[in-house]
Every structure is written in C-alpha cells, then in structure tokens.
Design a protein around this motif. Sequence first.
Motif, mmCIF file in Angstrom:
data_model
loop_
_atom_site.group_PDB
_atom_site.id
_atom_site.type_symbol
_atom_site.label_atom_id
_atom_site.label_comp_id
_atom_site.label_asym_id
_atom_site.label_seq_id
_atom_site.Cartn_x
_atom_site.Cartn_y
_atom_site.Cartn_z
ATOM 1 N N ASP A 99 0.789 -1.228 0.021
ATOM 2 C CA ASP A 99 -0.142 -0.119 -0.042
ATOM 3 C C ASP A 99 0.742 1.503 0.087
ATOM 4 O O ASP A 99 0.589 2.176 -0.841
ATOM 5 N N GLU A 100 1.686 1.204 0.754
ATOM 6 C CA GLU A 100 2.891 2.399 0.891
ATOM 7 C C GLU A 100 3.523 2.665 -0.397
ATOM 8 O O GLU A 100 3.562 3.751 -0.728
ATOM 9 N N LEU A 101 3.894 1.524 -0.877
ATOM 10 C CA LEU A 101 4.581 1.692 -2.353
ATOM 11 C C LEU A 101 3.692 2.282 -3.354
ATOM 12 O O LEU A 101 4.206 3.087 -3.999
ATOM 13 N N GLU A 102 2.358 1.491 -3.178
ATOM 14 C CA GLU A 102 1.619 2.054 -4.309
ATOM 15 C C GLU A 102 1.201 3.715 -4.107
ATOM 16 O O GLU A 102 1.334 4.668 -5.077
ATOM 17 N N HIS A 125 11.576 -1.781 -1.672
ATOM 18 C CA HIS A 125 10.669 -2.673 -1.146
ATOM 19 C C HIS A 125 10.967 -4.007 -1.076
ATOM 20 O O HIS A 125 10.028 -4.939 -0.608
ATOM 21 N N GLY A 126 11.711 -4.512 -2.014
ATOM 22 C CA GLY A 126 11.813 -5.763 -2.601
ATOM 23 C C GLY A 126 12.625 -6.548 -1.254
ATOM 24 O O GLY A 126 12.003 -7.794 -0.757
ATOM 25 N N GLU A 127 13.485 -5.892 -0.560
ATOM 26 C CA GLU A 127 14.245 -6.540 0.420
ATOM 27 C C GLU A 127 13.312 -6.453 1.476
ATOM 28 O O GLU A 127 13.174 -7.262 2.572
ATOM 29 N N LEU A 128 12.512 -5.292 1.802
ATOM 30 C CA LEU A 128 11.673 -5.248 3.126
ATOM 31 C C LEU A 128 10.572 -6.356 2.944
ATOM 32 O O LEU A 128 10.319 -6.905 3.887
ATOM 33 N N LEU A 129 9.838 -6.696 1.815
ATOM 34 C CA LEU A 129 8.896 -7.714 1.762
ATOM 35 C C LEU A 129 9.703 -8.994 1.977
ATOM 36 O O LEU A 129 9.065 -9.866 2.775
ATOM 37 N N SER A 130 10.738 -9.293 1.148
ATOM 38 C CA SER A 130 11.355 -10.831 1.408
ATOM 39 C C SER A 130 11.622 -10.933 2.860
ATOM 40 O O SER A 130 11.182 -12.004 3.607
#
Length: 451
Positions: A99-102, A125-130
Amino acid sequence: MIVMKFGGTSVGGTAPIRNAISIIQEKLDQQPIVVVSAMSKVTDLLYRIASCAANCEEAKVTELVEELRNRHIEVAEELMVDSVANMLPAISSVNELCDELERFAKAVSAIGELSPRSQAIIVSHGELLSSTIIGYAMKAQGIDTEWVDARKMIVTDDNNLLKGEPITATIQKTVANTIAPLLEAHKTVITQGFIASTANGCPSILGRGGSDYTASLIGMAMDASAIEIWTDVDGVLTADPRKVANARRLDKISFEEAAEMAHFGAKVLHPMTIEPAVRKNIPIYVLNSLKPSCQGTVILQDTQIADGVKSVSYKEHITVINIFSMKMINTSGFLGRVFKVFSDNGISVDLISTSEANISVTIDDTQETDQLVAHLSEFAEVVMDSGKAQISIVGKNLPATPHLTEKVLGALGGTSTYMISQGATDINLSIVVDRKDMDTTIAAIHHALFQ
Ligand code: ASP
Ligand code: MG
C-alpha cells in the motif's frame, strides 16, 4: 557467529525459502545473522515501477504493484499454512508495504519526476518484503527470530544515493550496537541486503547486486568467523558455465583473485564484497542453497592459496579508445593530461597500454563518452573502437605459471586481438578481441589451460 546471505534465487519462492530456512536451522549453534535479497526478479520489477512512475503511467504502476503483492502474499500463505499465527501478521505487513509503495509511486507519477531519493525508496521494497516474510516463516519454524532494519545500520555517503559508499567507521558501531545485544539474548537476526540510508536518514542503496556487500559489511563489523554467500551455483567456477560446458568448481581462491574475477566479469560476487572481509581476514564461502552438501568455494588469504590460473572471465561490451598525439613523443605530462580528462568525466578505465605516441585504454560500453571524446580531441586524435570484448585470465603469480602465455597465445589461433595486457600485480592477463569471437576464444583458452 556467522553471516548467511541468501540471494534472490535462493529465496525466490516457497520451496527455495523452505530450503533456506532448513539450512539456517542446521547452523543455529553458530549464531547466524541472516541477510536476504529480494525474491528473484522483484528488484527488476521495482525498477520498472519506478520508470513507469517517472513516465506518469499511473495505471501501469497500480498493475505492477498488484503483481508484486500477489506474488508475496501467495508465498506467505504457502509458507505458513501450518501457522496462521505467523501468516496473518506476515500478510498484513505485505499489504502495508505494498500500500505504502503504491501511494508513493502514484505520487511520483502525479508529478512525473523521479529523484534518486524516490527511486531508492521504491526499489528498497523488495528486500523489505522478502525479509518480512522469511522472518515470520522462521518464527513459524520455531526459530527465535528478530527482524532488523538494515537502513538503521548500513550508513552511506550522499554523493550517489543509488550506489552509496558505505561509511565503515560508522557501520562498525551501528551494526555492533544493534546486533550484539540481540545475539546475547539468543535471537537469530534477519535483515535486508542492498538497502541503506545516509547519516541524515535519507534512503540509499548499495547498487545492483549489493546484498553481498551488506553481508560482508556486517561480517566485518561483528568480527564474524565466516561469511556465507548462498546462491544458485556450486561456487566460483573456472569459467561461466554458459560459455564453457566443462567449467569446474574451484575449492579455494584468494581474496585478490576473487576481487579480480568479480571486477573482470565473473558474476558470482559483488565486486566490493571482498574488501570488508579482507580487513578482518574473514573467509567467504560461496555455496549452493539448492545443493547444500556441495562444498562450494572458500575465499581465503593469499598465503593459503596455491599459484596458478584459477579462471577465465570476460566482459562482453567493451570499447577500445585509441588516443594518439605526436606531441607525446619525448614529453612528460601527456599521460597525466589524458587521464585527468577521464577522471574529470567520471569514466573508469580497465586496461591501459601505451607506445611512444599512442595510448589505448578499454572502458565499459555503458559509459557516456561524448564529453570525454570532445575534451581529448582538443589535444589528441581519438579513435573509438566499439564492439569488443575483454577476456581475463585470473590467477596467483601468473608469470611463474609454466607455458602460460604460450598456451594462451596458441589458443588464440587466427583470432584478431586488439590489446594484450598483463597487470602489474601478476594476477591478471587480459586480451581484447572482437565481440563476435568472444565465445569461441573463451572456450579455446579454457581448454588450453584446464584440460
Ligand atoms: N535485490 C538487489 C538486486 O537485485 C540486490 C541483490 O540482490 O543483491 O540488485
Ligand atoms: Mg547477487
């Protein structure tokens, strides 16, 4: 304590993540600090989101963020089917991050202006998510896990937020202050590769492939006994297996050899990874997470490594620049003048060779050269020769290797060569050929040296 870094393919989906967690579980007694990349292809997707935002393509931004969200939610659900208590917070964190990214990427697309700072925020965001998903999945497996924000530990300068230069003196302190108390409390730490921030808290990243670098910075700061780079190949090989079918795994190589290979095209390690490990003499292991029983390659101090050729690596897109001036004959200061132009234009040079009135250098094709050529042309004739490739033979104490040049030159056969250069450190012998001859030349040299 050890640092275990898992690359994108090693955390690229449910099965590889399960596998990574079982590798971590086996090593809990060594107090692992886990560093993860984004899931494979996710960073590419984020770069696409950033460029769509820069082009005001808001609908496309929404679509790509959905793709990102779905992929992560699916993996979180599959990983934690047996532990809803971990699955639910994992999914809600994924949703929050997406949501924050969007919101952020839409704001960027509304103005159509992408600053380096905004780009760093998006691709982080990729590393935050993984790391969020894997952290919860580790808990679900009974590992007492603590998620740590790498942006609070890995501090860079602010010259280039997209390829920040780590400030090691600060990092030594921030990493130790954050992680040491957690290890004392017997926690297993998971954190992100690649992402960082400046001393003022502005988001930054370490450049593509930078997660290895994060792992070795943390290893250095914590005086780790080993840094393990878990990837999808068996270790460091004698050549790229896509070019040479019978490339072999190397048991051990030196820090210098590894740095040279990384710089001259081998894709196994981020080129800067070696430096922090060398400072504290920490061995780096390159290991295959899909084949954990394979011994991998260990990178050690030079004194523990035998002389001789270790690998044939390459850089595919090279331009040779020939700089000619009659004024160079019997004068001093010409070289200084030439290289000042390169440095003023921020262009980095790989190979250099000179004769009385001529300097030849190689550079990566990706660099912008118009200004450079204009400036050099003020005092010399400049000829650009693109479409070239550079093949580098790397090994310890090459001049002492019997028949090396004979074998290499023999393998070249009738191939046209544009530069041949043996580095002053005796660790690298490089040859520039036409791009079209690269693959056959690599195979022929590898055959001559290793078969
Ligand atoms: N995820 C980042 C990249 O793909 C960093 C890394 O994986 O090393 O470049
Ligand atoms: Mg990588």
